[in-house]
Enzyme design. Structure first.
Site, PDB file in Angstrom:
ATOM      1  N   THR A  11      87.050  15.225 -46.218  1.00  0.00           N
ATOM      2  CA  THR A  11      88.051  14.274 -46.722  1.00  0.00           C
ATOM      3  C   THR A  11      87.732  12.844 -46.349  1.00  0.00           C
ATOM      4  O   THR A  11      87.996  11.912 -47.123  1.00  0.00           O
ATOM      5  CB  THR A  11      89.446  14.666 -46.186  1.00  0.00           C
ATOM      6  N   SER A  50      84.112  21.210 -45.433  1.00  0.00           N
ATOM      7  CA  SER A  50      83.798  21.916 -44.193  1.00  0.00           C
ATOM      8  C   SER A  50      83.820  23.427 -44.372  1.00  0.00           C
ATOM      9  O   SER A  50      83.198  24.158 -43.602  1.00  0.00           O
ATOM     10  CB  SER A  50      84.752  21.500 -43.074  1.00  0.00           C
ATOM     11  N   THR A  82      88.150  18.771 -42.062  1.00  0.00           N
ATOM     12  CA  THR A  82      89.002  19.281 -40.986  1.00  0.00           C
ATOM     13  C   THR A  82      89.261  20.777 -41.056  1.00  0.00           C
ATOM     14  O   THR A  82      89.712  21.368 -40.076  1.00  0.00           O
ATOM     15  CB  THR A  82      90.358  18.558 -40.985  1.00  0.00           C
ATOM     16  N   ASP A  83      88.989  21.410 -42.195  1.00  0.00           N
ATOM     17  CA  ASP A  83      89.380  22.806 -42.355  1.00  0.00           C
ATOM     18  C   ASP A  83      88.738  23.718 -41.310  1.00  0.00           C
ATOM     19  O   ASP A  83      89.361  24.681 -40.853  1.00  0.00           O
ATOM     20  CB  ASP A  83      89.039  23.307 -43.755  1.00  0.00           C
TER      21      ASP A  83
END
Length: 323
Positions: A11, A50, A82-83
């Protein structure tokens, strides 16, 4: 001072359109970064969500960061989605050999949205990478001006910019204006002596079975099929339905089976409950206690150990140290 920065997409690199921002473009858009007084050496590693990262790619980036630190960098920063950040950070922490900090960060709101958080997170991450106070803490996640240990941090919200928290410990510290304030410094564990090859990692699968209400006990066999290890995300303090316990015990004759809690915080117990399917019953059947590691971090540790050739006793010892 010099900071090595590696951009992996996510992101933080999204603009609302195409193409994605490069690492140089992300860094150039951070207000006040020049006041940190560090030269930022940027490398674009791979621009992927990610969810598309692999153990091999993460370890390649860690190796590149390690070479940069050995060559004199004060610290290293990794930008990614961030996942899977809580998992990649823990993987990095397991093998990071330096006192210099390895800092991971990203963004929850891309640059085209009101309240985009990427620039603030990059600034805070670079400050931490340069901070003497952060030395000896291993891999860190810096988000929302908080400093988290990779071992304990979790993503807990799908959209909030305050998504990363450490439920069991709280953050290690905070970034306040231009200061990095570390309030708690846990003992640093030695990195694992296992560095599996890409081929070894490709040949090693670890399944995850999550206990749920009223499920067929044969589902655990499906979760373990074709795997060299299994992580059980049990109810509460490490419990499953009583009918499942013999199946899990039988699996331990073939592969390591690690017991965790699906709750998101707290530890697996060892000897409080004694009914079939309780933690004491499962541990007596040969399951390995993961302590406070959540299922996702337990899977990272178990896969790295198995791919590196660790035996059952070594695996149990590693979980005793890291959990």
């Amino acid at each position: 001072m010099r900071v090595a920065l590696f951009a992996l997409g996510g992101t933080i690199s999204v603009t609302g359109g195409e193409p994605r921002l490069t690492g140089e473009q992300i860094v150039a858009a951070v207000p006040g970064l020049e006041r940190v007084g560090a030269r930022i050496d940027v490398q674009d590693a791979e621009a992927v969500p990610s969810s598309g990262l692999t153990f091999v790619k993460v370890l390649e980036v860690v190796d590149a960061a390690s070479r940069a630190v050995a060559d004199g960098a004060t610290g290293a920063v990794v930008l990614q989605g961030t996942d899977t950040l809580e998992e990649t950070a823990f993987l990095a922490d397991l093998v990071w050999p330096h006192p210099q900090p390895l800092v991971l960060t990203g963004a929850m709101r891309n640059a085209s949205l009101a309240g985009a958080d990427g620039a603030a997170n990059v600034l805070a991450a670079v400050r931490v990478a340069c901070a003497p106070e952060a030395r000896g803490l291993g891999a860190l996640v810096v988000f929302n001006d908080q400093v988290h240990a990779a071992r304990w941090v979790r993503k807990t919200h799908s959209t909030s910019t305050a998504t990363f928290v450490s439920p069991n410990t709280g953050p290690l510290g905070h970034v306040v204006e231009d200061r990095v304030r570390v309030l708690a410094a846990p003992p640093r564990l030695d990195p694992l002596p296992y560095r599996p090859t890409p081929a070894q990692l490709a040949a090693t699968r670890v399944g995850v079975y999550t206990a749920v209400l009223d499920e067929e006990d044969t589902v655990v066999d499906d979760a373990a099929r074709g795997c060299q290890g299994l992580v059980v995300a049990g109810f509460g303090a490490g419990h499953v339905a009583g009918a499942l316990a013999p199946r899990l015990g039988a699996l331990t004759d073939r592969i390591p089976v690690v017991l965790t809690s699906r709750t998101g915080s707290g530890s697996v117990l060892r000897a409080t409950y004694r009914s079939p399917g309780s933690e004491s019953d499962l541990l007596s059947r040969g399951l390995i206690d993961a302590g406070m590691l959540d299922p996702w971090k337990a899977r990272v540790l178990l896969r790295l150990l198995l791919a590196g050739g660790a035996g059952r006793d070594e695996i149990a010892a590693a979980f005793s140290r890291w959990g």
